[in-house]
Design a protein around this motif. Structure first.
Motif: not given
Length: 178
Positions: A106-119, A145-154
């Motif tokens: 969960y901590a790792e996922r939260t860290r990735r989400q925060e990084l994505l939000q910064e980007q 791009q998001m449609e082509n990846t089924d809305f993968d937020f990455e």
């Protein structure tokens, strides 16, 4: 037991505050984690906790839960209450996610989400430097791009180079023979 009408603003705020307090307690987190280990849905445990709070408040639990589904319509013009409601919903979701993933994942996922939000924020700052038509083209590319990846937020971020390329192509279209 109250079982008619709609929950008052005060009752809802009490529920939100009490739920927030309980979800911060280690025994609550253990209760949800144990439920996950027993193959139960964490949301079911969270709902049971809400029902217990409703009982403490003298409210029929099923009535109280049904009222939560009407908060958006009933209190849509009460900005403060709506903010508290969405915090309540987010807190429930975060607590359930943590129980399912475990604290480290969960901590790792939260860290990735925060990084994505910064980007994403950096991308939006860069986009603001362009004309509105260019911004629209950039957002359209991002949508595709998001449609082509089924809305993968990455993939919800474009690099500065990708943005420059979109704008460059928009300004100098490909040669079209007549």
């Amino acid at each position: 037991m109250q079982n008619t009408g709609m929950l008052s603003r005060e009752q809802l705020l009490h529920l939100f505050n009490r739920f927030s307090f309980l979800t911060s307690q280690s025994d609550f987190k253990e209760r949800i984690a144990d439920a996950v280990l027993d193959k139960q849905e964490p949301v079911a445990v969270s709902t049971a906790i809400q029902e217990e709070i409703f009982l403490e408040m003298g409210i029929d639990p099923s009535f109280g839960i049904s009222c939560l589904g009407k908060v958006n319509m009933t209190y849509e013009n009460d900005r403060e209450l709506m903010i508290q409601f969405y915090k309540f919903v987010a807190k429930e979701e975060m607590t359930c996610d943590e129980a399912q993933l475990g604290p480290d994942e969960y901590a790792e996922r939260t860290r990735r989400q925060e990084l994505l939000q910064e980007q994403q924020l950096e991308m939006l700052k860069l986009m603001r430097k362009f004309e509105l038509d260019d911004q629209s083209a950039i957002l359209e590319k991002l949508r595709q791009q998001m449609e082509n990846t089924d809305f993968d937020f990455e993939v919800s971020v474009l690099s500065a180079e990708e943005i420059q390329e979109i704008v460059r192509r928009r300004v100098s279209p490909l040669y079209k023979p007549r």
